[in-house]
Design a protein around this motif. Structure first.
Motif, PDB file in Angstrom:
ATOM      1  N   ASN A  43       0.853  -1.183   0.000  1.00  0.00           N
ATOM      2  CA  ASN A  43       0.000   0.000   0.000  1.00  0.00           C
ATOM      3  C   ASN A  43       0.893   1.238   0.000  1.00  0.00           C
ATOM      4  O   ASN A  43       1.637   1.462   0.950  1.00  0.00           O
ATOM      5  N   ILE A  44       0.808   2.034  -1.060  1.00  0.00           N
ATOM      6  CA  ILE A  44       1.610   3.253  -1.160  1.00  0.00           C
ATOM      7  C   ILE A  44       0.778   4.390  -0.589  1.00  0.00           C
ATOM      8  O   ILE A  44      -0.323   4.664  -1.059  1.00  0.00           O
ATOM      9  N   THR A  45       1.298   5.042   0.443  1.00  0.00           N
ATOM     10  CA  THR A  45       0.565   6.122   1.091  1.00  0.00           C
ATOM     11  C   THR A  45       1.118   7.490   0.706  1.00  0.00           C
ATOM     12  O   THR A  45       0.447   8.488   0.875  1.00  0.00           O
ATOM     13  N   GLN A  46       2.343   7.531   0.215  1.00  0.00           N
ATOM     14  CA  GLN A  46       2.949   8.809  -0.188  1.00  0.00           C
ATOM     15  C   GLN A  46       3.828   8.556  -1.396  1.00  0.00           C
ATOM     16  O   GLN A  46       4.739   7.741  -1.359  1.00  0.00           O
ATOM     17  N   ARG A  47       3.548   9.250  -2.466  1.00  0.00           N
ATOM     18  CA  ARG A  47       4.314   9.043  -3.694  1.00  0.00           C
ATOM     19  C   ARG A  47       5.471  10.018  -3.830  1.00  0.00           C
ATOM     20  O   ARG A  47       6.390   9.773  -4.592  1.00  0.00           O
ATOM     21  N   ALA A  48       5.434  11.114  -3.105  1.00  0.00           N
ATOM     22  CA  ALA A  48       6.500  12.108  -3.197  1.00  0.00           C
ATOM     23  C   ALA A  48       7.733  11.586  -2.475  1.00  0.00           C
ATOM     24  O   ALA A  48       7.650  11.011  -1.399  1.00  0.00           O
ATOM     25  N   PHE A  49       8.874  11.814  -3.063  1.00  0.00           N
ATOM     26  CA  PHE A  49      10.133  11.439  -2.435  1.00  0.00           C
ATOM     27  C   PHE A  49      10.843  12.693  -1.958  1.00  0.00           C
ATOM     28  O   PHE A  49      11.250  13.535  -2.755  1.00  0.00           O
TER      29      PHE A  49
END
Length: 38
Positions: free
Chosen positions: A28-34
């Protein structure tokens, strides 16, 4: 050389099995910004 070939064959089989098993892990990806933090 023959022993090295056997070791390589065994390792590559285990690696392929591990990759196939990882396909079953739900992510589950909760934040795509790096954000790079130094």
């Amino acid at each position: 050389a023959e022993k090295g070939e056997q070791i390589f064959e065994r390792f590559s089989t285990y690696l392929a099995e591990a990759i196939l098993e990882l396909e079953n892990v739900k992510v589950n990806i909760t934040q795509r910004a790096f954000d790079l933090k130094a």
